[in-house]
Structures are given as C-alpha cells and as structure tokens.
Design a protein around this motif. Structure first.
Motif, PDB file in Angstrom:
ATOM      1  N   GLU A  56      -6.261   0.439   3.302  1.00  0.00           N
ATOM      2  CA  GLU A  56      -5.380   1.598   3.156  1.00  0.00           C
ATOM      3  C   GLU A  56      -5.060   1.909   1.700  1.00  0.00           C
ATOM      4  N   VAL A  57      -5.782   1.303   0.771  1.00  0.00           N
ATOM      5  CA  VAL A  57      -5.543   1.517  -0.646  1.00  0.00           C
ATOM      6  C   VAL A  57      -6.732   2.281  -1.241  1.00  0.00           C
ATOM      7  N   HIS A  78      -4.888   4.609  -5.957  1.00  0.00           N
ATOM      8  CA  HIS A  78      -3.596   3.941  -5.726  1.00  0.00           C
ATOM      9  C   HIS A  78      -3.265   3.027  -6.903  1.00  0.00           C
ATOM     10  N   GLN A  83       0.828  -1.205   0.000  1.00  0.00           N
ATOM     11  CA  GLN A  83       0.000   0.000   0.000  1.00  0.00           C
ATOM     12  C   GLN A  83       0.865   1.259   0.000  1.00  0.00           C
ATOM     13  N   TYR A 108      -0.736  -6.351   1.058  1.00  0.00           N
ATOM     14  CA  TYR A 108      -1.060  -4.960   1.338  1.00  0.00           C
ATOM     15  C   TYR A 108      -2.314  -4.898   2.184  1.00  0.00           C
ATOM     16  N   ARG A 109      -2.523  -3.754   2.804  1.00  0.00           N
ATOM     17  CA  ARG A 109      -3.717  -3.535   3.620  1.00  0.00           C
ATOM     18  C   ARG A 109      -4.785  -2.926   2.732  1.00  0.00           C
ATOM     19  N   GLU A 110      -5.778  -3.721   2.414  1.00  0.00           N
ATOM     20  CA  GLU A 110      -6.819  -3.301   1.481  1.00  0.00           C
ATOM     21  C   GLU A 110      -7.521  -2.020   1.929  1.00  0.00           C
TER      22      GLU A 110
END
Length: 131
Positions: A121-122, A126, A89, A117-119
């Motif tokens: 936080e996207v 992005h 992310q 990745y932290r979904e």
C-alpha cells in the motif's frame, strides 16, 4: 500504560516540571489522550488554545520538540519503553519527520521505536518509499 505504573505520580510530576504550559498544550492538541499525563492549565487555572504559528515548519518543530521531551521524561522513569506505530502507510511527511526526529534524539534513554506498514500500500511517491 504509564498511568498504571507504580511510579505514575512521579512520572506525572516530572512531566509537569519538564514541560511548559505551551508544550503540554501542543501535545494535548495533537494527541488528546495524553492530557491524562499532565495538567494542561496555566498557573491561573485557565486552559487556553494553542497557536500553531505558521502551520508549517515552525509548528512541526515545536510539536517534535514537545513530544521528544515527553518521551524523554517517560523513558527516564521506566526501565524500557517500546513505542509501536502501526499503519505507517497512512503517515504523511510530518509523521515520518516526527519519527525520524524521535529516532535520532540521543537524550531519550531506553526507547525502542518500532514501525509497521503494508508494503503493498506504499506507492513510490509515499514518504516511506522516499526515505
């Protein structure tokens, strides 16, 4: 991990044969910890700085090529390599393009590329969301 392998010296020798001075300098500039894998000095023993050209596409392609060559040599000397990239992310477009370049390179044997990745936080803008 690579330097702890029984064939670490062969891997280092193969890297030094496969990569030119400029390629090794590009990798060492982008990933300073990797210079343990190879000699960054030129034939005269001096360590010069890297000219990244226009700072755009050309330098990005040079870095992608150098990293793919490094991975190709490492993977050809090991039975299998898992490259785990966390916190994607925080990655920018160049990072995503590099990972795409690595994943599409058919010359690198026995490589598994894993990303996380932290979904939450996207955002929609992005690079990960746009792929």
């Amino acid at each position: 991990y690579v330097m702890a392998q029984p064939n670490a010296q062969k891997i280092t020798d193969d890297i030094n044969k496969a990569l030119g001075v400029e390629e090794k300098q590009v990798i060492a500039s982008a990933m300073p910890g990797c210079d343990d894998l190879f000699s960054v000095s030129d034939e005269g023993g001096s360590r010069s700085t890297v000219n990244f050209g226009d700072g755009g596409k050309e330098s990005s392609y040079r870095l992608q090529y150098a990293i793919r060559r490094l991975l190709e040599v490492i993977c050809s000397n090991l039975k299998g390599v898992v490259l785990f990239i966390d916190d994607l992310q925080w990655g920018d477009i160049a990072t995503i393009e590099l990972l795409k370049s690595i994943s599409l390179d058919k010359t690198t044997p026995s490589l598994m590329l894993v990303g996380a990745y932290r979904e939450d936080e996207v955002p929609a803008s992005h690079p990960l969301a746009l792929q």
